[in-house]
Design a protein around this motif. Sequence first.
Motif, PDB file in Angstrom:
ATOM      1  N   SER A   1     -47.734  33.694  69.855  1.00 58.30           N
ATOM      2  CA  SER A   1     -46.555  34.298  69.240  1.00 58.30           C
ATOM      3  C   SER A   1     -45.816  33.257  68.405  1.00 58.30           C
ATOM      4  O   SER A   1     -46.099  32.067  68.478  1.00 58.30           O
ATOM      5  CB  SER A   1     -45.625  34.887  70.310  1.00 58.30           C
ATOM      6  OG  SER A   1     -45.092  33.872  71.114  1.00 58.30           O
ATOM      7  N   ILE A   2     -44.876  33.739  67.622  1.00 54.87           N
ATOM      8  CA  ILE A   2     -44.025  32.866  66.813  1.00 54.87           C
ATOM      9  C   ILE A   2     -42.596  33.027  67.308  1.00 54.87           C
ATOM     10  O   ILE A   2     -42.095  34.151  67.431  1.00 54.87           O
ATOM     11  CB  ILE A   2     -44.079  33.254  65.308  1.00 54.87           C
ATOM     12  CG1 ILE A   2     -45.499  33.171  64.763  1.00 54.87           C
ATOM     13  CG2 ILE A   2     -43.123  32.402  64.485  1.00 54.87           C
ATOM     14  CD1 ILE A   2     -46.042  31.773  64.655  1.00 54.87           C
ATOM     15  N   ARG A   3     -41.959  31.917  67.595  1.00 58.22           N
ATOM     16  CA  ARG A   3     -40.553  31.915  68.025  1.00 58.22           C
ATOM     17  C   ARG A   3     -39.706  31.628  66.795  1.00 58.22           C
ATOM     18  O   ARG A   3     -39.949  30.652  66.093  1.00 58.22           O
ATOM     19  CB  ARG A   3     -40.345  30.831  69.081  1.00 58.22           C
ATOM     20  CG  ARG A   3     -38.920  30.717  69.558  1.00 58.22           C
ATOM     21  CD  ARG A   3     -38.819  29.544  70.549  1.00 58.22           C
ATOM     22  NE  ARG A   3     -37.531  29.450  71.149  1.00 58.22           N
ATOM     23  CZ  ARG A   3     -36.515  28.760  70.653  1.00 58.22           C
ATOM     24  NH1 ARG A   3     -36.653  28.089  69.519  1.00 58.22           N
ATOM     25  NH2 ARG A   3     -35.354  28.723  71.265  1.00 58.22           N
ATOM     26  N   ARG A   4     -38.728  32.476  66.540  1.00 57.34           N
ATOM     27  CA  ARG A   4     -37.845  32.283  65.380  1.00 57.34           C
ATOM     28  C   ARG A   4     -36.390  32.224  65.835  1.00 57.34           C
ATOM     29  O   ARG A   4     -35.937  33.089  66.568  1.00 57.34           O
ATOM     30  CB  ARG A   4     -38.009  33.429  64.384  1.00 57.34           C
ATOM     31  CG  ARG A   4     -39.396  33.555  63.826  1.00 57.34           C
ATOM     32  CD  ARG A   4     -39.415  34.548  62.656  1.00 57.34           C
ATOM     33  NE  ARG A   4     -40.736  34.980  62.294  1.00 57.34           N
ATOM     34  CZ  ARG A   4     -41.598  34.282  61.573  1.00 57.34           C
ATOM     35  NH1 ARG A   4     -41.264  33.097  61.142  1.00 57.34           N
ATOM     36  NH2 ARG A   4     -42.787  34.771  61.287  1.00 57.34           N
ATOM     37  N   ARG A   5     -35.686  31.190  65.387  1.00 55.58           N
ATOM     38  CA  ARG A   5     -34.238  31.103  65.589  1.00 55.58           C
ATOM     39  C   ARG A   5     -33.606  31.709  64.353  1.00 55.58           C
ATOM     40  O   ARG A   5     -33.964  31.390  63.222  1.00 55.58           O
ATOM     41  CB  ARG A   5     -33.769  29.653  65.738  1.00 55.58           C
ATOM     42  CG  ARG A   5     -34.081  29.040  67.072  1.00 55.58           C
ATOM     43  CD  ARG A   5     -33.365  29.682  68.238  1.00 55.58           C
ATOM     44  NE  ARG A   5     -31.934  29.431  68.181  1.00 55.58           N
ATOM     45  CZ  ARG A   5     -31.025  30.105  68.851  1.00 55.58           C
ATOM     46  NH1 ARG A   5     -31.377  31.086  69.627  1.00 55.58           N
ATOM     47  NH2 ARG A   5     -29.757  29.813  68.746  1.00 55.58           N
ATOM     48  N   ARG A   6     -32.678  32.621  64.568  1.00 51.90           N
ATOM     49  CA  ARG A   6     -32.037  33.325  63.459  1.00 51.90           C
ATOM     50  C   ARG A   6     -30.534  33.174  63.557  1.00 51.90           C
ATOM     51  O   ARG A   6     -29.982  32.955  64.630  1.00 51.90           O
ATOM     52  CB  ARG A   6     -32.395  34.819  63.493  1.00 51.90           C
ATOM     53  CG  ARG A   6     -33.877  35.076  63.311  1.00 51.90           C
ATOM     54  CD  ARG A   6     -34.184  36.568  63.448  1.00 51.90           C
ATOM     55  NE  ARG A   6     -35.583  36.834  63.245  1.00 51.90           N
ATOM     56  CZ  ARG A   6     -36.139  37.121  62.076  1.00 51.90           C
ATOM     57  NH1 ARG A   6     -35.401  37.202  60.998  1.00 51.90           N
ATOM     58  NH2 ARG A   6     -37.435  37.340  61.990  1.00 51.90           N
ATOM     59  N   GLU A   7     -29.887  33.330  62.413  1.00 52.74           N
ATOM     60  CA  GLU A   7     -28.426  33.273  62.360  1.00 52.74           C
ATOM     61  C   GLU A   7     -27.931  34.472  61.566  1.00 52.74           C
ATOM     62  O   GLU A   7     -28.465  34.792  60.500  1.00 52.74           O
ATOM     63  CB  GLU A   7     -27.963  31.980  61.699  1.00 52.74           C
ATOM     64  CG  GLU A   7     -26.443  31.843  61.655  1.00 52.74           C
ATOM     65  CD  GLU A   7     -26.017  30.502  61.096  1.00 52.74           C
ATOM     66  OE1 GLU A   7     -25.254  29.803  61.771  1.00 52.74           O
ATOM     67  OE2 GLU A   7     -26.466  30.167  59.981  1.00 52.74           O
ATOM     68  N   CYS A   8     -26.904  35.118  62.088  1.00 53.62           N
ATOM     69  CA  CYS A   8     -26.319  36.270  61.414  1.00 53.62           C
ATOM     70  C   CYS A   8     -25.397  35.779  60.309  1.00 53.62           C
ATOM     71  O   CYS A   8     -24.543  34.910  60.535  1.00 53.62           O
ATOM     72  CB  CYS A   8     -25.547  37.127  62.410  1.00 53.62           C
ATOM     73  SG  CYS A   8     -24.733  38.548  61.658  1.00 53.62           S
ATOM     74  N   GLU A   9     -25.563  36.332  59.120  1.00 53.29           N
ATOM     75  CA  GLU A   9     -24.722  35.947  57.981  1.00 53.29           C
ATOM     76  C   GLU A   9     -23.296  36.472  58.150  1.00 53.29           C
ATOM     77  O   GLU A   9     -22.358  35.895  57.625  1.00 53.29           O
ATOM     78  CB  GLU A   9     -25.323  36.494  56.675  1.00 53.29           C
ATOM     79  CG  GLU A   9     -26.695  35.942  56.346  1.00 53.29           C
ATOM     80  CD  GLU A   9     -26.648  34.501  55.884  1.00 53.29           C
ATOM     81  OE1 GLU A   9     -25.632  34.079  55.298  1.00 53.29           O
ATOM     82  OE2 GLU A   9     -27.635  33.787  56.128  1.00 53.29           O
ATOM     83  N   ARG A  10     -23.140  37.576  58.890  1.00 55.37           N
ATOM     84  CA  ARG A  10     -21.822  38.188  59.035  1.00 55.37           C
ATOM     85  C   ARG A  10     -20.992  37.534  60.142  1.00 55.37           C
ATOM     86  O   ARG A  10     -19.873  37.099  59.911  1.00 55.37           O
ATOM     87  CB  ARG A  10     -21.968  39.676  59.318  1.00 55.37           C
ATOM     88  CG  ARG A  10     -20.635  40.414  59.241  1.00 55.37           C
ATOM     89  CD  ARG A  10     -20.835  41.905  59.153  1.00 55.37           C
ATOM     90  NE  ARG A  10     -20.317  42.515  60.362  1.00 55.37           N
ATOM     91  CZ  ARG A  10     -20.700  43.663  60.848  1.00 55.37           C
ATOM     92  NH1 ARG A  10     -21.637  44.349  60.246  1.00 55.37           N
ATOM     93  NH2 ARG A  10     -20.175  44.136  61.933  1.00 55.37           N
ATOM     94  N   CYS A  11     -21.540  37.437  61.367  1.00 52.18           N
ATOM     95  CA  CYS A  11     -20.738  36.913  62.485  1.00 52.18           C
ATOM     96  C   CYS A  11     -21.035  35.451  62.799  1.00 52.18           C
ATOM     97  O   CYS A  11     -20.306  34.824  63.568  1.00 52.18           O
ATOM     98  CB  CYS A  11     -20.911  37.775  63.730  1.00 52.18           C
ATOM     99  SG  CYS A  11     -22.529  37.672  64.529  1.00 52.18           S
TER     100      CYS A  11
END
Length: 147
Positions: A24-34
């Motif tokens: 699998s691929i682990r992705r760290r994401r960030e919300c542009e809104r909050c």
Amino acid sequence: MKCPYCSSADTRVINSRPSDEGASIRRRRECERCGRRFTTYERAQLEPLMVVKRDLHREPFNPDKLLRGLMLATEKRPINHELLRKFAYSFEDENPTHEITSEEIGRRAMLFLKPLDEVAYIRFASVYREFDSLERFIEEIKGLKDQ
């Protein structure tokens, strides 16, 4: 990917890396809104593993559902959560057929928890086996002591 905190569709990937030995691929994401961050996992799914429930209806296997049950059973116990996650996500990789019964999932989970932590094992067993009396609960505990 929709933000789990504010439901905004505007999120961006900060970091990606292989996980589960490349499965699998682990992705760290960030919300542009909050601005909050969260992790997602991406896996190839060829044919979904189906769970045959007690009433014989079928539903797609959801490793997150199993993981939630394991997390509840191990709450406040000294168990590595990454180990639980690997176990929950291994069902799709290790099952030779495309169906598995809910009873088999519960049985495997109990076999997994028993050597790790007896308290977590009893917690999981109390839900999985649907103890209907205190006597059944005590029998299960005595069974642990006898081994």
